[in-house]
Design a protein around this motif. Structure first.
Motif, short mmCIF file in Angstrom:
data_model
loop_
_atom_site.label_atom_id
_atom_site.label_comp_id
_atom_site.label_asym_id
_atom_site.label_seq_id
_atom_site.Cartn_x
_atom_site.Cartn_y
_atom_site.Cartn_z
N CYS A 21 38.45 18.96 42.86
CA CYS A 21 39.54 20.06 42.37
C CYS A 21 39.28 21.47 42.31
O CYS A 21 40.19 22.27 42.40
N SER A 22 38.12 21.91 42.03
CA SER A 22 37.79 23.15 41.82
C SER A 22 37.36 23.98 42.84
O SER A 22 37.64 25.05 43.14
N CYS A 23 36.86 23.24 43.96
CA CYS A 23 36.28 23.99 45.21
C CYS A 23 36.70 23.20 46.41
O CYS A 23 36.13 24.05 47.43
N CYS A 24 37.21 22.19 46.51
CA CYS A 24 36.93 21.38 47.87
C CYS A 24 38.30 21.15 48.46
O CYS A 24 38.78 19.73 48.56
N GLY A 25 39.19 21.76 48.25
CA GLY A 25 40.65 21.75 48.74
C GLY A 25 41.73 21.55 48.05
O GLY A 25 42.95 21.93 48.50
N ALA A 26 41.65 21.28 46.57
CA ALA A 26 42.89 21.33 45.73
C ALA A 26 42.83 22.83 45.45
O ALA A 26 41.80 23.13 44.44
N ALA A 27 43.81 23.35 45.57
CA ALA A 27 44.10 24.78 45.14
C ALA A 27 43.94 25.01 43.54
O ALA A 27 44.76 24.28 42.97
N PRO A 28 43.25 25.74 42.91
CA PRO A 28 43.33 25.75 41.67
C PRO A 28 44.64 26.79 41.22
O PRO A 28 45.06 27.37 42.18
N ALA A 29 44.98 26.65 39.96
CA ALA A 29 45.98 27.68 39.65
C ALA A 29 45.61 29.08 39.40
O ALA A 29 46.46 29.98 38.91
N VAL A 30 44.33 29.48 39.52
CA VAL A 30 44.02 30.80 39.49
C VAL A 30 43.07 31.29 40.58
O VAL A 30 42.42 30.42 41.14
N SER A 31 42.97 32.59 40.73
CA SER A 31 42.17 32.99 41.80
C SER A 31 40.84 33.82 41.32
O SER A 31 40.64 33.83 40.13
N ARG A 32 39.97 33.93 42.28
CA ARG A 32 38.72 34.68 41.89
C ARG A 32 39.04 36.07 41.11
O ARG A 32 39.97 36.57 41.59
N LEU A 33 38.22 36.43 40.04
CA LEU A 33 38.39 37.67 39.60
C LEU A 33 37.66 38.61 40.58
O LEU A 33 36.54 38.64 40.96
N ASP A 34 38.38 39.73 40.71
CA ASP A 34 37.76 40.86 41.72
C ASP A 34 37.83 42.07 40.86
O ASP A 34 38.99 42.44 40.41
N LEU A 35 36.75 42.75 40.66
CA LEU A 35 36.72 43.96 40.01
C LEU A 35 36.88 45.03 40.84
O LEU A 35 36.17 45.02 42.15
N ARG A 36 37.51 46.28 40.32
CA ARG A 36 37.38 47.44 41.41
C ARG A 36 36.22 47.87 41.39
O ARG A 36 35.61 48.61 42.47
N LYS A 37 35.35 48.11 40.59
CA LYS A 37 34.08 48.82 40.54
C LYS A 37 33.20 47.78 39.82
O LYS A 37 33.46 47.42 38.56
N ILE A 38 32.01 47.97 40.31
CA ILE A 38 30.79 47.34 39.37
C ILE A 38 29.72 48.33 39.35
O ILE A 38 29.13 49.01 40.24
N GLY A 39 29.28 48.26 38.27
CA GLY A 39 28.19 49.19 37.92
C GLY A 39 28.52 50.67 37.49
O GLY A 39 29.53 51.13 37.54
N ALA A 40 27.41 51.31 36.93
CA ALA A 40 27.81 52.60 36.32
C ALA A 40 28.09 53.74 37.20
O ALA A 40 27.44 53.81 38.29
N GLN A 41 28.92 54.42 37.09
CA GLN A 41 29.58 55.55 38.03
C GLN A 41 29.24 56.68 37.51
O GLN A 41 29.68 57.77 38.27
N ASN A 42 28.80 57.07 36.28
CA ASN A 42 28.72 58.39 35.64
C ASN A 42 27.43 58.37 34.66
O ASN A 42 26.99 57.31 34.43
N GLU A 43 27.19 59.50 34.16
CA GLU A 43 26.16 59.67 33.07
C GLU A 43 26.25 58.86 31.99
O GLU A 43 25.27 58.34 31.32
#
Length: 857
Positions: A21-43
């Protein structure tokens, strides 16, 4: 449809269907989380990551796999059942901050070591928001099927908290499913039952198991109509077993209420704005909050949020039909102090001792809240009141009896604990009152009439029969007595038996115009006296029987494995085992001393007081103006309206001091730091189109956020206390006042959370600057050099500060996370708030994709 072969290979036979159900063919009702930025970008972000690492490394070194680090002692806590909650709670923060190796190590520990087959009772609410929320967030970031399996396993165990009805119990045993509550008479809180819906919705969306969603949404099916009927504001405590009913009338956006209102908006957002009933509930609650809770301080006109002790107070705050205006400057003149019933067990003066026995001047202090509801004062035989929990714990000058001397009975003479906590009072009822103290701050709530709701599953009993705050202590908990019953070892003064009058209902009808005002109706003084005397006698009989069975002053008896007193005074055994008695000069006595005579009760019944009436009444009692007092207050002693002469001074001082505290608190209203989630929620509502009036609500959000920041920067340490009082009466010289028992800082996240939402909504860098000031003070005062961060006991102190030996898990899941997000560039935020919703523990959760959402059965 999509397919992940690596994921499928990891599926065991037992878990095949779940993996499928979760990963082998049955589509979950939610997509993976994608973050625009990861990690520190300033001081500034790098500084936050460094502080986070300072905490994480200390936890990893000293408490890996435990729930919390105690940074001062370098010990560990299993506060949440020993589930390694700090690891789970920090997962998405590790990912967001780009700490990849730390994340992989944490995930590996969870997969290999975390088991929920544990014989421990946990808070269903806390475990849901911290552990289920943390596991789901990490699953949607990493797509690791084991994390989903763990969250589903835990979710099924938590579903058993619903086993006895449609409302979840507060606690559940993860292994046995046994449900329980910390305070059974109170039941479950509004926040506990209304802050699991996001997590349960996503469990169903990811696993295909509709039971999670059904259980959580059924709560809203029941509570939603009540929210609408009550103008968007609900009491905070509910009995979860049918018949469902409110067990408390307090309404607050602080502890036990806060996140319920937060999730109204977020349930709409997580369903991709398809479930419109939630945005309608949110708008109704915002209307109610603006109507009843938003006020302005004096002298600086800061915007703040208040709370009320009774639902009836909400309607009293504004004129009928006026939805928006509440004038906080009028609070002092309209504030009602409920009528009170005070009992003084008075012992007849001993002529031989009256000349040299002095009553300590500090024996009378503020009254303390006791289980049983209503308001009243408990007094010792010399007329001294019990102290507030903090003071009484530190000093025995209050002359309170030992814990087993406390008498708590109903009108029929039965123990209060054997009765239901939700008795509905008759319409023509005058209830005995008890004046409450929570952590040292006196707050007297009116005894409101029952507010039953015909046609609804919830019926209100009128008033609480227990304390609202789980941190508040009862008089029994606050006692500091020696085993022999002596309270003050320095003076040798024996403590008098305490008397606790609770849960007494007096059913009488008014018969003439000579009445005593009460919040439940008007009653005649003569009938009130007669009814009180009849029922008081039953209570006094219980007290007399305890006194008769209690060792006398000279008999210092022990039981069980306790040893006899080494004092030469009292009962002693000679070498042959015969019992002898000695007086205070160690001379033999032919017979044991006579037991003390049971005291005769004196009682004071005071009417409700409005505004400055408490100040005027205070002056009468402190000046011993008994002729004037008799015109306004019911006084009774031994069938007479005249109090014993030797007790007048002490009773006058005791009552006067209590009224003085009430007078001093006029126009000062409490606000929890927990309430500081609201400005951020309002800003989120404006950004997502949920606001009724965007311009007004963003202005309100900004004003509240500045006030919340002032709770930090305006203290000597720059750290925020747990709660404060705000002045509203004209002529005050300062806005914020200390609240006893709430002087500590736990480094809570709500203020910086709101600063981030305001920054995202407006782009104004002032929110970043306020956040940086807060972070600098955390670094200065809360950082433990050897590792971790601790709370501070008193943020109003200067000089060397006393630390609280605890690092809350929300420091890493919320406080540092929101600071990290706050210092990102405005147009380059890591999180897309159209696709991600933050749960109340700061965990990143995806919006359900309507194109993929399966049909739940």
């Amino acid at each position: 449809m999509w397919f992940n072969s690596a994921c499928c290979k990891s599926c065991s036979a037992i878990l095949f269907l779940l993996c499928l159900c979760s990963c082998c063919g049955a589509a979950p009702a939610v997509s993976r989380l994608d973050l625009r930025k990861i990690g520190a970008q300033n001081e500034r972000q790098r500084a936050i990551v460094k502080a986070f690492k300072h905490s994480w490394d200390a936890y990893r070194t000293h408490c890996w796999g435990q729930d919390e680090l105690l940074p001062v002692s370098k010990n560990c806590s299993s506060e949440f059942g020993g589930l390694g909650v700090q690891i789970v709670d920090a997962l998405d923060s590790l990912w967001l901050m780009g700490l990849e190796s730390e994340y992989r190590e944490a995930e590996a520990w969870i997969i290999q070591n975390l088991s929920f087959q544990r014989d421990v009772s946990v808070s269903a609410f806390e475990t849901t928001i911290r552990v289920v929320g943390g596991l789901l967030s990490a699953y949607f970031l990493s797509s690791s099927p084991e994390l989903l399996q763990k969250s589903v396993d835990l979710g099924h165990r938590l579903l058993r908290s619903w086993k006895e009805g449609p409302i979840p119990h507060e606690r559940v045993n993860l292994k046995t499913g046994q449900v329980s509550a910390s305070e059974p008479k109170l039941g479950s809180s509004l926040a506990e039952i209304g802050t699991v819906q996001l997590e349960m919705e996503l469990l169903s969306a990811a696993s295909g198991d509709a039971r999670f969603r059904y259980r959580a949404q059924h709560v809203m099916d029941l509570v939603g109509p009540l929210l609408t009927e009550r103008g968007g504001l609900l009491p905070i405590m509910m009995q979860p077993t049918p018949p469902l009913r409110w067990t408390n009338q307090r309404i607050t956006l602080g502890g036990r209420g806060d996140s319920f209102y937060e999730y109204l908006l977020k349930q709409w957002l997580v369903t991709n704005r398809t479930q419109t009933r939630y945005v309608e509930m949110y708008q109704t609650s915002v209307d109610g909050i603006r109507r009843a809770f938003v006020g302005h301080t004096s002298p600086s006109n800061f915007t703040f949020i208040r709370e009320v002790d009774s639902a009836s107070e909400v309607d009293a705050l504004v004129r009928a039909g006026d939805r928006w205006q509440w004038h906080s400057s009028e609070v002092a003149s309209s504030h009602v102090i409920p009528g009170m019933f005070m009992v003084f067990p008075v012992a007849d003066p001993d002529p031989s001792e009256a000349s040299h026995q002095a009553v300590p001047d500090n024996s009378a202090s503020s009254p303390t809240e006791i289980p049983g509801g209503g308001h009243g004062l408990e007094h010792s035989a010399d007329g001294a009141t019990s102290g507030n929990p903090k003071d009484t714990h530190e000093s025995c000058d209050a002359n309170y009896g030992a814990a087993d001397e406390m008498v708590e009975t109903r009108s029929d003479g039965t123990p209060a604990e054997s009765t239901s906590a939700d008795t509905t009072m008759p319409a023509e009822t005058s209830s005995i009152h008890q004046c409450g103290t929570e952590d040292g701050a006196t707050e007297c709530a009116p005894n409101s009439e029952p507010d039953s709701l015909p046609g609804n599953p919830l019926a209100s009993p009128g008033e609480s029969k227990e304390e609202e705050s789980r941190e508040a202590r009862s008089p029994q908990d606050a006692l500091s007595s020696s085993a022999d019953g002596t309270c003050n070892p320095d003076t040798g003064a024996e403590s008098a038996p305490g008397l606790e009058i609770a849960d007494i209902e007096i059913e009488i009808e008014a018969q003439n115009d000579e009445t005593v005002d009460s919040t439940a109706g008007s009653v005649t003084q003569s009938d009130l006296i007669q009814a009180i005397q009849m029922q008081l006698e039953q209570v006094m009989q219980t007290m007399r029987s305890r006194i008769a069975s209690r060792p006398t002053t000279d008999e210092q008896l022990t039981s069980g494995d306790e040893q006899h007193s080494t004092s030469p005074v009292g009962r002693q055994e000679n070498e042959n085992g015969a019992v002898s008695h000695r007086d205070s000069q160690n001379n033999p006595s032919a017979s044991p001393p006579s037991p003390k005579k049971a005291p005769t009760p004196a009682f004071v019944v005071m009417p409700s007081l409005v505004g400055n009436q408490s100040c005027a009444m205070k002056e009468l009692f402190l000046s011993q103006s008994w002729q004037e007092i008799h015109k306004r207050v019911v006084l009774q002693y031994n069938g007479s309206t005249q109090l014993p002469h030797h007790m007048r001074k002490k009773i006058g001082e005791t009552v006067g001091r209590h009224l003085e505290e009430q007078c001093n608190m006029l126009g000062k209203l409490k606000m929890d730091h927990l309430s500081c989630f609201l400005p951020g929620l309002l800003a989120l509502g404006v950004m997502t189109g949920a606001a009724n009036d965007s311009s007004i609500e963003i202005e309100l959000a900004a004003g509240l956020a500045e006030t919340c920041a002032r709770m930090w920067i305006d203290t000597p340490t720059g750290l925020a206390p747990e709660s404060v009082f705000w002045s509203t009466a004209p002529g005050e010289d300062k806005d914020m006042h200390q609240r006893a028992g709430s002087l500590y800082s736990a480094l809570r996240p709500e203020a910086v959370e709101s600063l981030w939402y305001l920054y995202v909504a407006t782009g104004d860098p002032k929110w970043q600057e306020l956040g940086w000031s807060i972070f600098e003070k955390i670094q200065l005062h809360a950082r433990v050099e050897s590792g971790g961060y601790s709370g501070i006991e008193n943020v109003f102190e200067t000089g060397e500060l006393q630390r609280r030996d605890r690092m809350e898990t929300f420091l890493l899941s919320e406080t540092f996370k929101y600071l990290f997000l706050l210092f990102a560039e405005w147009k380059d935020q890591p999180i897309d708030l159209t696709k991600i919703v933050m749960n109340t523990e700061g965990h990143l959760l995806p919006v359900v994709d309507p194109q993929l959402q399966r049909e739940f059965h």
